[in-house]
Structure formats: structure tokens, C-alpha cells
Write an enzyme that holds these catalytic residues in place. Structure first.
Site, PDB file in Angstrom:
ATOM      1  N   LYS A  43      18.437  -5.589  10.068  1.00 48.80           N
ATOM      2  CA  LYS A  43      18.452  -6.740   8.831  1.00 48.80           C
ATOM      3  C   LYS A  43      17.675  -8.048   8.753  1.00 48.80           C
ATOM      4  O   LYS A  43      17.487  -8.332  10.015  1.00 48.80           O
ATOM      5  CB  LYS A  43      20.798  -7.274   8.693  1.00 48.80           C
ATOM      6  CG  LYS A  43      20.463  -8.263  10.347  1.00 48.80           C
ATOM      7  CD  LYS A  43      20.721  -9.482  10.138  1.00 48.80           C
ATOM      8  CE  LYS A  43      21.396 -10.410  11.596  1.00 48.80           C
ATOM      9  NZ  LYS A  43      20.334 -11.602  11.641  1.00 48.80           N
ATOM     10  N   ASP A 170      28.430 -10.319  13.203  1.00 46.56           N
ATOM     11  CA  ASP A 170      27.554  -9.535  12.375  1.00 46.56           C
ATOM     12  C   ASP A 170      27.654  -8.368  12.117  1.00 46.56           C
ATOM     13  O   ASP A 170      27.603  -7.922  11.582  1.00 46.56           O
ATOM     14  CB  ASP A 170      25.791  -9.488  13.145  1.00 46.56           C
ATOM     15  CG  ASP A 170      25.200 -10.611  12.666  1.00 46.56           C
ATOM     16  OD1 ASP A 170      25.788 -11.609  12.596  1.00 46.56           O
ATOM     17  OD2 ASP A 170      24.074 -10.792  13.369  1.00 46.56           O
TER      18      ASP A 170
HETATM   19  O1  C5P Z   1      30.298 -13.047  18.216  1.00 45.45           O
HETATM   20  P1  C5P Z   1      29.001 -12.528  18.730  1.00 45.45           P
HETATM   21  O2  C5P Z   1      29.334 -11.941  19.886  1.00 45.45           O
HETATM   22  O3  C5P Z   1      27.854 -11.806  18.251  1.00 45.45           O
HETATM   23  O4  C5P Z   1      28.325 -13.942  18.886  1.00 45.45           O
HETATM   24  C1  C5P Z   1      27.530 -14.702  19.947  1.00 45.45           C
HETATM   25  C2  C5P Z   1      27.109 -16.084  19.850  1.00 45.45           C
HETATM   26  O5  C5P Z   1      26.825 -16.466  18.729  1.00 45.45           O
HETATM   27  C3  C5P Z   1      28.311 -16.644  20.456  1.00 45.45           C
HETATM   28  O6  C5P Z   1      28.791 -16.329  21.482  1.00 45.45           O
HETATM   29  C4  C5P Z   1      28.182 -17.754  19.530  1.00 45.45           C
HETATM   30  O7  C5P Z   1      27.693 -18.756  20.958  1.00 45.45           O
HETATM   31  C5  C5P Z   1      27.456 -17.724  18.878  1.00 45.45           C
HETATM   32  N1  C5P Z   1      27.879 -17.911  17.633  1.00 45.45           N
HETATM   33  C6  C5P Z   1      28.416 -18.777  16.531  1.00 45.45           C
HETATM   34  N2  C5P Z   1      28.778 -18.852  15.443  1.00 45.45           N
HETATM   35  C7  C5P Z   1      29.107 -17.447  15.053  1.00 45.45           C
HETATM   36  C8  C5P Z   1      28.037 -16.498  15.579  1.00 45.45           C
HETATM   37  C9  C5P Z   1      27.669 -16.846  16.433  1.00 45.45           C
HETATM   38  O8  C5P Z   1      28.166 -20.407  17.434  1.00 45.45           O
HETATM   39  N3  C5P Z   1      29.045 -17.657  13.645  1.00 45.45           N
END
Ligand code: C5P
Length: 324
Positions: A43, A170
Site C-alpha cells: 500500500k 494496518d
Molecule cells: O499495530 P502495530 O503493531 O502495527 O503498530 C506498530 C507500532 O506503531 C506501535 O507499537 C506504535 O508504536 C505505533 N503505532 C501508533 N499508532 C497507530 C499505529 C501504530 O502509535 N495508530
């Protein structure tokens, strides 16, 4: 908690047709499939805005997302040994719970009323890793889409997105696909009008950027410029490519640490080579340039690839409801 609006009519359990660059693959739905291969599309962020930090440590986002034809290929095969096994074409990637594809299979069988008969997953990597293109999330989403077809065709898109939400922020979007507005943590999805025909050159410099590190650089209250997200949505609705090109913007560029300044060098090179608009995608470091003709994009990709081997040319993917 995943909300998907407006809610698409999922073609559950019936034959699904995936259209891909002029070719047509017909894949049988139902519960008697033993093997399936799916494309896991990367994406781009046409916009990325950070609205504030949440009590749970995540950030509230508002992003216009677009699937592109640069994709991994995910194969799921039933093994009948009750285990999840994962292999990838990239030896440096984890093959256990450290890989989102593995976690997606775990989350799927934990969420549905079907015992895991044993599945072997194979991920052929093409999307650059740690690149801001949601490659790992795309693989996880492909695993969910494939397992749904094999074992739970009655599951709605919303339910599948909700399982994906447990795997990563994502993943719901990657299940949804096409052109979409993602809000909240990334899990509140609204279908947008497909982007007018254009092509992207994607260029990843030779360093990764850690997503948590970059989020750590942002104080949302101090951000002085934000993307015009409503204007982007309206431009898409009007089919106005110039309006889209003018509004491409990612707030992470404004807080990018000096050590990643190569990103801006690549943006300049893309513009010099004819890109109509450029932007970093996600938490980077991949930069994309948009073109209104495929030949210009292909020539630019060829030129940039001499300096940056991880340069790709991609078409936009707007499969909408057929994505599943
Ligand atoms: O959800 P995911 O594990 O993919 O997110 C990775 C990191 O990205 C999280 O630990 C956080 O630090 C950051 N993040 C965030 N806010 C979001 C998505 C991700 O702060 N909406």
C-alpha cells in the site's frame, strides 16, 4: 473493535473472481479447498495525518490508503498435522510468531469455530521489508483472506477485519484493500472512490525506519501542517487526478530525523525525472512518485534503480469488493 463503513456486500462462499492487470483468476470458495495462492498487495499512503496520542499508547490517525500492484505471493496448504508452519523466500524473516503471517493464522483459528487441521504457509517476498508499504500486514491479510475461503466462507469482511486488528494496525486495511480512508488506530475503514488511472515509482533507500521510533518523534499538538484529507476524498470522488496529486502529504516527513534525509534526496530525484507528485509512504523510508503514464514511470524506475536497487514500478489496484 473494528468498524467498516459503508459496509460492502461480501460475496461469501460463492466463486470469487480476482481481476489482476487484465488477467482473470477464478478461485473456488467453500470448505473443501486444500491449497490456495493469493496476491498480497502493498500500500501507499496518499495522505497520513496524526491527530493525537491515545491513552493506549497508539495514535489516532487519518490516512487515505491505496493498494498497489507490487505484491507478495502467499500460498496456504492444508497439512493435516494440526500445526502452523511458515516458510518465506527471504531467509532473514522470522518463521514463527515474530512474523505477522504466522500470527494471522493463529488469530484466525482462535477466532473461528473451526479446529486448525494444520496449515503450511509460504510467503514469496517482493514488497520491501520495513519500508512503510505494509508488506508484513499484507501477508497477514492474505493469510486471513485465504483461510476464510478455505474454512469459514460465511465470515463477513467486518469480522475478518476485526481478527486482523488483533494482528496489527494496518492489517484491517490490507484485508479491505483498494482506495480507503483509515481512521482511529487504522481499523475504522471507509471505502473511497478509486484513484484515477496513474502509476507509481517506489524507491526504498538502503536503511529501515522503525515505526515506533518515528511515532516517538511526533508531538501531534506541535504539527503545523496537515494533509487536506477532505479535499483528497473529494478529488477522488470527482476523479480529479490533479486534485489528488496536489494533496499527497505525509506528516511524518515534517518530523523525520536528519539521519534519514536521503528520503528528501529521492523525492527531488523523482521530481527531476518527471514525477508529478512525491511522498514518503507510512513510516518510510520508501518514497513514491506518481505518474500519469506508465512509460514515464517505467523509465524513471529504470534510471533510479541504478542507484537504488530497491526501486519498483507499480499500478494502482482497485479491486474493491472483489479483493476478497
Ligand atoms: O499495530 P502495530 O503493531 O502495527 O503498530 C506498530 C507500532 O506503531 C506501535 O507499537 C506504535 O508504536 C505505533 N503505532 C501508533 N499508532 C497507530 C499505529 C501504530 O502509535 N495508530
Amino acid at each position: 473493535r473494528c468498524r467498516v463503513r459503508p459496509f460492502p456486500s461480501a460475496a461469501a462462499g460463492i466463486n470469487a473472481i480476482i481481476l489482476k492487470r487484465g488477467r482473470c483468476f477464478e478461485r473456488r470458495g467453500g470448505t473443501n479447498m486444500k491449497e490456495i495462492t493469493l496476491d498480497a498487495y502493498g500500500k501507499l499512503n496518499l495522505t497520513l495525518d496524526i491527530l493525537g496520542r491515545r491513552p493506549d499508547g497508539y495514535h489516532d490517525l487519518r490516512m487515505v490508503m491505496q493498494s498497489v500492484s507490487l505484491c507478495d505471493r502467499v500460498t496456504i496448504r492444508e497439512t493435516e498435522n494440526g500445526q502452523i508452519a511458515l516458510r518465506t523466500s527471504a531467509s532473514y524473516l522470522p518463521c514463527d510468531r515474530g512474523n505477522l503471517a504466522y500470527r494471522a493464522a493463529e488469530a484466525f483459528f482462535a477466532a473461528v469455530d473451526v479446529a486448525n487441521p494444520g496449515v503450511a504457509l509460504y510467503v514469496e517476498k517482493r514488497i520491501p521489508v520495513c519500508a512503510g508499504m505494509a508488506g508484513g500486514s499484507a501477508d497477514a491479510a492474505a493469510v486471513l483472506r485465504g483461510l476464510r475461503r478455505m474454512y469459514a466462507p460465511q465470515l463477513s469482511v467486518e469480522e475478518l477485519c476485526r481478527i486482523g486488528e488483533r494482528v496489527g494496525s494496518d492489517v484491517p486495511y490490507c484485508v479491505f484493500g483498494g482506495t480507503a480512508l483509515a481512521e482511529g488506530r487504522g481499523e475504522i475503514l471507509t471505502r473511497l472512490a478509486p484513484i484515477p488511472e496513474c502509476w507509481a515509482v517506489l524507491c526504498k533507500p538502503d536503511f529501515p525506519i522503525s515505526t515506533p521510533e518515528l511515532f516517538g518523534c511526533v508531538d501531534a499538538k506541535k504539527l503545523t501542517s496537515h494533509p487536506d484529507t477532505p479535499g483528497m476524498c473529494e478529488s477522488l470522488e470527482r476523479g480529479d487526478l490533479n486534485g489528488v496529486l496536489r494533496r499527497v502529504y505525509n506528516v511524518f516527513e515534517a518530523v523525520l530525523p536528519e539521519k534519514y534525509s536521503e528520503v528528501f534526496v529521492i523525492k527531488d530525484k523523482l521530481l527531476d525525472l518527471g514525477a508529478l507528485s512525491t511522498c514518503m509512504t507510512g513510516s518510510g523510508p520508501t518514497v513514491f512518485g506518481l505518474f500519469d503514464n506508465a512509460a514515464g514511470a517505467a523509465q524513471t524506475a529504470e534510471r533510479l534503480r541504478r542507484e537504488y536497487p530497491q526501486t519498483f514500478c507499480a499500478a494502482m489496484v482497485n479491486l474493491g469488493e472483489q479483493f476478497l
